[in-house]
Design a protein around this motif. Structure first.
Motif, PDB file in Angstrom:
ATOM      1  N   THR A   7       0.855  -1.176   0.000  1.00  0.00           N
ATOM      2  CA  THR A   7       0.000   0.000   0.000  1.00  0.00           C
ATOM      3  C   THR A   7       0.898   1.237   0.000  1.00  0.00           C
ATOM      4  OG1 THR A   7      -1.735   1.173   1.237  1.00  0.00           O
ATOM      5  CG2 THR A   7      -0.174  -0.098   2.523  1.00  0.00           C
ATOM      6  N   TRP A  10      -1.077   7.065   2.024  1.00  0.00           N
ATOM      7  CA  TRP A  10      -2.196   7.204   2.961  1.00  0.00           C
ATOM      8  C   TRP A  10      -2.612   8.664   3.101  1.00  0.00           C
ATOM      9  CZ3 TRP A  10      -0.381   3.823   7.718  1.00  0.00           C
ATOM     10  CH2 TRP A  10      -0.296   2.470   7.315  1.00  0.00           C
ATOM     11  N   LEU A  38      -6.942  -1.669   6.213  1.00  0.00           N
ATOM     12  CA  LEU A  38      -5.715  -2.357   5.799  1.00  0.00           C
ATOM     13  C   LEU A  38      -5.256  -3.335   6.868  1.00  0.00           C
ATOM     14  CD1 LEU A  38      -3.792   0.669   4.264  1.00  0.00           C
ATOM     15  CD2 LEU A  38      -4.500  -1.377   3.012  1.00  0.00           C
ATOM     16  N   VAL A  52       4.497  -0.140   3.112  1.00  0.00           N
ATOM     17  CA  VAL A  52       3.862   1.144   2.791  1.00  0.00           C
ATOM     18  C   VAL A  52       4.893   2.018   2.073  1.00  0.00           C
ATOM     19  CG1 VAL A  52       2.443   3.017   3.652  1.00  0.00           C
ATOM     20  CG2 VAL A  52       2.559   0.874   4.943  1.00  0.00           C
ATOM     21  N   SER A 210       0.601   0.728  -5.959  1.00  0.00           N
ATOM     22  CA  SER A 210      -0.634   0.266  -5.323  1.00  0.00           C
ATOM     23  C   SER A 210      -1.728   1.326  -5.358  1.00  0.00           C
ATOM     24  CB  SER A 210      -0.366  -0.104  -3.867  1.00  0.00           C
ATOM     25  OG  SER A 210      -0.007   1.051  -3.115  1.00  0.00           O
ATOM     26  N   THR A 212      -3.452   4.975  -3.649  1.00  0.00           N
ATOM     27  CA  THR A 212      -3.898   5.305  -2.305  1.00  0.00           C
ATOM     28  C   THR A 212      -5.050   4.389  -1.883  1.00  0.00           C
ATOM     29  OG1 THR A 212      -4.840   7.057  -0.925  1.00  0.00           O
ATOM     30  CG2 THR A 212      -5.420   7.093  -3.252  1.00  0.00           C
ATOM     31  N   PRO A 213      -5.117   3.996  -0.611  1.00  0.00           N
ATOM     32  CA  PRO A 213      -6.185   3.092  -0.191  1.00  0.00           C
ATOM     33  C   PRO A 213      -7.543   3.771  -0.049  1.00  0.00           C
ATOM     34  CG  PRO A 213      -4.836   3.681   1.686  1.00  0.00           C
ATOM     35  CD  PRO A 213      -4.163   4.257   0.476  1.00  0.00           C
ATOM     36  N   ALA A 226      -5.597  -1.847  -2.242  1.00  0.00           N
ATOM     37  CA  ALA A 226      -4.260  -2.275  -1.843  1.00  0.00           C
ATOM     38  C   ALA A 226      -3.941  -3.542  -2.625  1.00  0.00           C
ATOM     39  CB  ALA A 226      -4.187  -2.520  -0.345  1.00  0.00           C
ATOM     40  N   THR A 245     -10.269  -1.296  -0.543  1.00  0.00           N
ATOM     41  CA  THR A 245     -10.113  -0.796   0.821  1.00  0.00           C
ATOM     42  C   THR A 245     -10.841   0.532   1.028  1.00  0.00           C
ATOM     43  OG1 THR A 245      -8.034   0.270   0.169  1.00  0.00           O
ATOM     44  CG2 THR A 245      -7.870  -1.896   1.194  1.00  0.00           C
TER      45      THR A 245
END
Length: 377
Positions: A7, A10, A38, A52, A210, A212-213, A226, A245
């Motif tokens: 991931t 954030w 997550l 991350v 990945s 952003t979640p 993710a 997510t």
């Protein structure tokens, strides 16, 4: 077999100034919820670690409370978390990372990689090669050292970086920090986990962004996910699967309304969206009075169903029909003005367009006036 989550971005602490205060607060809170999701996903999938790839935080000057909340949101997964400073939270001499350590916010199972040196995780069979940013922007490829970095045989070799893969991202990508497109090959990486691009993107079989979640922009680029990564052994091609997510979907539409069926189609589209979406809607064209009333009622209901609904109607003209105008029962001077505007709106040109708009505004005001019965009550 090594199984981990990848991931990035954030952006904890991100602000949403374009939204109403209530909506902005909910969207900021969703960043913490994404981290909790997550952690829950990592536990559910029984992964060995969570990687991350930068921009955990949106800025350096966030409050101590925000730092504590971020690491507490990670508590749902007890395995190792491997965090890389990105361009928004670079590992400066005095940074958000040094402050997090100083106030005791960082748990023992969290590895913050502020130096370009391998992290051996022998217990899970992996070696992590990080390229932390120590300033917001650099014109050097900080992953270059991966090529000559030694790691023990038998450990899966993973790169962790934050920046723009050359030739892969638009010029408007978040930062210019360059990464060679063939880095996974030249550094003999089993996987290169990337951050900075906020959407999901595969560069090659071993190199992925990945995203952003939790989506935060009106872009259809696979954000809000993710990556679940499985690698059977060193040298094996990874299996990569995206897992949702995100809490809020973001939709930006421009629709032109000309006939009644256009309005019906728009309202069907709105009704089909998942509840609590974030919507930016621009409308153009024209509507009669009945259509405008129907639209207003539908948008009012949609605003209550969704997280945010922003509507731009600057290009949407109100064009009452002859029946609409007759129903207004306008007489005297107002009736004279309406007849004048009706005559002037025929044809093309700026004058006709102005007359159509003025007629629409006047008709709307007349329709909204209280009836004689309402006035006397």
């Amino acid at each position: 077999m090594l199984r981990f989550l990848h991931t990035a971005d954030w952006q904890i602490g991100r602000q949403y100034a374009r939204f109403e205060v209530e909506d902005a607060a909910a969207l900021a809170e969703a960043r913490f919820t994404a981290v909790e999701r997550l952690a829950g996903l990592a536990t559910e999938e029984q992964v060995s670690a969570v990687l991350v790839a930068g921009d955990i935080f949106d800025a350096q000057g966030l409050s101590n409370r925000t730092l504590h909340r971020t690491f507490q949101a990670m508590s749902g997964f007890a395995g190792p978390w491997v965090l890389l400073p990105g361009n928004h939270d670079a590992a400066l001499a005095e940074s958000i990372w040094s402050r997090a350590q100083r106030i005791g916010a960082v748990p023992d199972n969290v590895h913050v990689l502020t130096r370009p040196e391998p992290l051996r995780l022998d217990a899970i069979g992996a070696a992590i090669l990080p390229a932390p940013l120590t300033q917001r922007q650099t014109h050097e490829d900080l992953t270059a050292w991966f090529d000559d970095a030694a790691t023990p045989d038998g450990l899966v070799r993973i790169g962790l970086a934050h920046g723009s893969v050359e030739g892969q991202l638009p010029e408007s990508a978040d930062s210019p920090n360059p990464i060679a497109a063939d880095r996974a090959a030249t550094a003999r990486l089993d996987y290169l986990a990337l951050g900075d691009w906020h959407g999901l993107k595969q560069v090659d079989a071993r190199t992925w962004y990945s995203g952003t979640p939790e989506q935060e922009r009106f872009k259809n680029n696979g954000a809000g996910q993710a990556l679940l990564v499985e690698i059977d052994r060193p040298g094996a091609v990874p299996r990569v699967e995206a897992r949702a997510t995100g809490q809020y979907g973001w939709y930006q539409w421009r629709r032109r309304l000309a006939v009644a069926s256009d309005l019906d189609a728009l309202l069907e589209e709105l009704a089909a969206l998942p509840a609590m979406s974030v919507i930016d809607l621009t409308l153009a064209g024209e509507l009669d009075l009945a259509g405008k009333q129907h639209l207003d009622q539908a948008l009012s209901a949609a605003a209550g169903r969704h997280r945010s609904l922003q509507v731009d109607t600057a290009e949407l003209a109100l064009s009452p029909t002859a029946e609409d105008l007759a129903d207004l029962h306008a007489d005297g001077y107002v009736g004279h003005v309406i007849r004048e505007l009706q005559e002037q709106q025929t044809g093309d040109g700026e004058g006709a367009d102005t007359a159509r708009r003025a007629l629409g505004i006047l008709a709307g005001l007349l329709r909204e006036r209280p009836s004689a019965k309402e006035s006397s009550s």
